[in-house]
Design an enzyme around this catalytic site. Structure first.
Site, PDB file in Angstrom:
ATOM      1  N   GLU A  33      -4.972  -5.022  10.931  1.00 12.85           N
ATOM      2  CA  GLU A  33      -4.130  -4.020  10.839  1.00 12.85           C
ATOM      3  C   GLU A  33      -4.209  -3.207  12.171  1.00 12.85           C
ATOM      4  OE1 GLU A  33      -2.209  -2.729   6.658  1.00 12.85           O
ATOM      5  OE2 GLU A  33      -3.750  -1.607   7.149  1.00 12.85           O
ATOM      6  N   HIS A  43      -9.458   1.107   5.274  1.00 14.45           N
ATOM      7  CA  HIS A  43      -8.082   1.358   5.859  1.00 14.45           C
ATOM      8  C   HIS A  43      -8.118   2.174   7.080  1.00 14.45           C
ATOM      9  CE1 HIS A  43      -3.920   2.495   6.573  1.00 14.45           C
ATOM     10  NE2 HIS A  43      -3.664   1.398   5.891  1.00 14.45           N
ATOM     11  N   GLU A  68      -6.741   4.619   8.012  1.00 19.85           N
ATOM     12  CA  GLU A  68      -6.568   6.102   7.832  1.00 19.85           C
ATOM     13  C   GLU A  68      -7.781   6.663   7.149  1.00 19.85           C
ATOM     14  OE1 GLU A  68      -2.903   5.645   5.575  1.00 19.85           O
ATOM     15  OE2 GLU A  68      -1.827   4.976   7.587  1.00 19.85           O
ATOM     16  N   GLY A  98       2.952  -1.196   4.216  1.00 15.53           N
ATOM     17  CA  GLY A  98       3.071   0.255   4.041  1.00 15.53           C
ATOM     18  C   GLY A  98       4.535   0.705   3.614  1.00 15.53           C
ATOM     19  N   GLY A  99       5.317   1.268   4.558  1.00 19.70           N
ATOM     20  CA  GLY A  99       6.471   1.879   4.324  1.00 19.70           C
ATOM     21  C   GLY A  99       7.358   1.066   3.449  1.00 19.70           C
ATOM     22  N   GLY A 120       2.817   2.408  10.722  1.00 19.95           N
ATOM     23  CA  GLY A 120       3.670   3.277  10.521  1.00 19.95           C
ATOM     24  C   GLY A 120       4.475   3.767  11.765  1.00 19.95           C
ATOM     25  N   ASN A 164       0.839  -1.162   0.274  1.00 19.79           N
ATOM     26  CA  ASN A 164       0.061   0.008   0.061  1.00 19.79           C
ATOM     27  C   ASN A 164       0.966   1.417  -0.040  1.00 19.79           C
ATOM     28  OD1 ASN A 164      -1.835   2.010   0.624  1.00 19.79           O
ATOM     29  ND2 ASN A 164      -2.413   1.488   2.421  1.00 19.79           N
ATOM     30  N   TRP A 165       0.800   1.849  -1.301  1.00 20.30           N
ATOM     31  CA  TRP A 165       1.888   2.915  -1.248  1.00 20.30           C
ATOM     32  C   TRP A 165       1.417   3.970  -0.433  1.00 20.30           C
ATOM     33  CZ3 TRP A 165       4.099   3.258  -7.159  1.00 20.30           C
ATOM     34  CH2 TRP A 165       4.903   2.062  -7.210  1.00 20.30           C
ATOM     35  N   LYS A 166      -0.026   4.248  -0.243  1.00 24.97           N
ATOM     36  CA  LYS A 166      -0.393   5.579   0.442  1.00 24.97           C
ATOM     37  C   LYS A 166      -0.440   6.708  -0.503  1.00 24.97           C
ATOM     38  CE  LYS A 166       0.010   3.294   4.830  1.00 24.97           C
ATOM     39  NZ  LYS A 166      -0.047   3.641   6.221  1.00 24.97           N
ATOM     40  N   SER A 199       3.561  -2.323  10.280  1.00 28.80           N
ATOM     41  CA  SER A 199       5.048  -2.209  10.452  1.00 28.80           C
ATOM     42  C   SER A 199       5.848  -3.602   9.791  1.00 28.80           C
ATOM     43  CB  SER A 199       5.514  -1.878  11.732  1.00 28.80           C
ATOM     44  OG  SER A 199       5.266  -0.516  11.839  1.00 28.80           O
TER      45      SER A 199
HETATM   46  P1  PGA Z   1       3.010   0.263   7.599  1.00 29.82           P
HETATM   47  O1  PGA Z   1       1.524   0.346   7.020  1.00 29.82           O
HETATM   48  O2  PGA Z   1       3.461  -0.892   6.899  1.00 29.82           O
HETATM   49  O3  PGA Z   1       3.920   1.597   7.039  1.00 29.82           O
HETATM   50  O4  PGA Z   1       2.872   0.209   9.167  1.00 29.82           O
HETATM   51  C1  PGA Z   1       0.750  -0.658   6.866  1.00 29.82           C
HETATM   52  C2  PGA Z   1      -0.770  -0.095   6.264  1.00 29.82           C
HETATM   53  O5  PGA Z   1      -1.022   0.986   6.843  1.00 29.82           O
HETATM   54  O6  PGA Z   1      -1.266  -0.809   5.419  1.00 29.82           O
END
Ligand code: PGA
Length: 251
Positions: free
Chosen positions: A167, A95, A97, A234-235, A173, A9-11, A213
């Site tokens: 999640e 998600h 967010e 994500g990251g 993050g 997930n590149w956000k 993470s």
């Molecule tokens: P993260 O994000 O790996 O940067 O913690 C995961 C996500 O929100 O899908």
């Protein structure tokens, strides 16, 4: 046997030139991977570029969200038929967010899940508790509610194709990963709830990913857990080398 899924997930990251160079490097690096479903979910405007770049490779492309109406006067929104006609195969729904910053609720999650399925796009439903909810021992209540409402009135036959991602909000993050034991405990709960909703056969088919993470140095142990069928990253998906290492996890 559930087929593993590794999704990135590149956000809201990357500009156009970076997207093109990532795709070239990553497609070459993972061209031999056959035993997992690999998905990248970029911002909307890069979807078509990635669909084309990953044609004839093991990588599929997913969106980070979608609207539930198929068309109409909804300025700024993107619909299921639009995604499908662009070659998108997956969509992240709910998600944390989106729930935290953009008012996503379990009811709108439910509408989006149904719209994705109606358009033959596989939804990746995200669930997870906040730190406060975990500290108040509400984790299972939160997960149960998000599943029961998010997947309300779905047929078992269509539920079989969905993907669920656990999640924990406190692990996204932050560099704090849930221990494999904590993750497994919640994944087991998720499968139990899915079984009560759709029957044990369907629950055994549904892939449940862990997200929060995930990094090259913790993916192996997470993937060894019985009910963890993949990762939503994500990251660590932003760099093609680290994402390749995650795709090549060792069980
Ligand atoms: P993260 O994000 O790996 O940067 O913690 C995961 C996500 O929100 O899908």
């Amino acid at each position: 046997m559930r087929r593993p899924v590794i999704a990135g997930n590149w956000k809201m990251h990357k500009e156009f030139s970076e997207v093109v160079s990532y795709a070239t490097r990553f497609a070459k690096a993972i061209s031999d991977v056959r035993d997992s479903d690999i998905i990248i979910c970029p911002p909307f405007i890069y979807l078509r570029t990635l669909v084309e770049a990953f044609k004839d490779t093991p990588v599929s492309v997913g969106a980070q969200m979608m609207y539930w109406e198929d068309k109409g006067a909804y300025t700024g929104e993107i619909s299921g038929p639009m995604l499908k006609s662009t070659g998108v195969e997956y969509v992240i729904i709910g998600h944390s967010e989106r729930r935290q910053y953009f008012g996503e609720t379990d009811d709108t999650v439910n509408l989006r899940i149904k719209a994705a399925l109606r358009n033959h796009i596989i939804p990746i439903l995200c669930v997870g508790e906040t730190l406060e909810q975990r500290e108040n021992s509400e984790t299972f209540d939160v997960i149960d509610r998000q599943l029961l409402q998010g997947l309300d009135s779905l047929e078992a036959a269509s539920a079989e194709s969905i993907i669920v991602a656990y999640e924990p909000v406190w692990a996204i993050g932050t560099g704090k990963t849930a221990t494999p034991e904590i993750a497994q405990e919640v994944h087991e709960r998720i499968r139990h709830v899915l079984s009560s909703m759709f029957g044990s056969h369907t629950a055994e088919e549904i892939r449940i990913l862990y997200g929060g993470s995930v990094k090259p140095d913790n993916v192996d142990e997470l993937m060894r857990q019985k009910d963890i069928d993949g990762a939503l990253v994500g990251g660590a998906s932003l760099d093609p080398e680290s994402f390749e290492r995650i795709v090549r996890y060792k069980e």
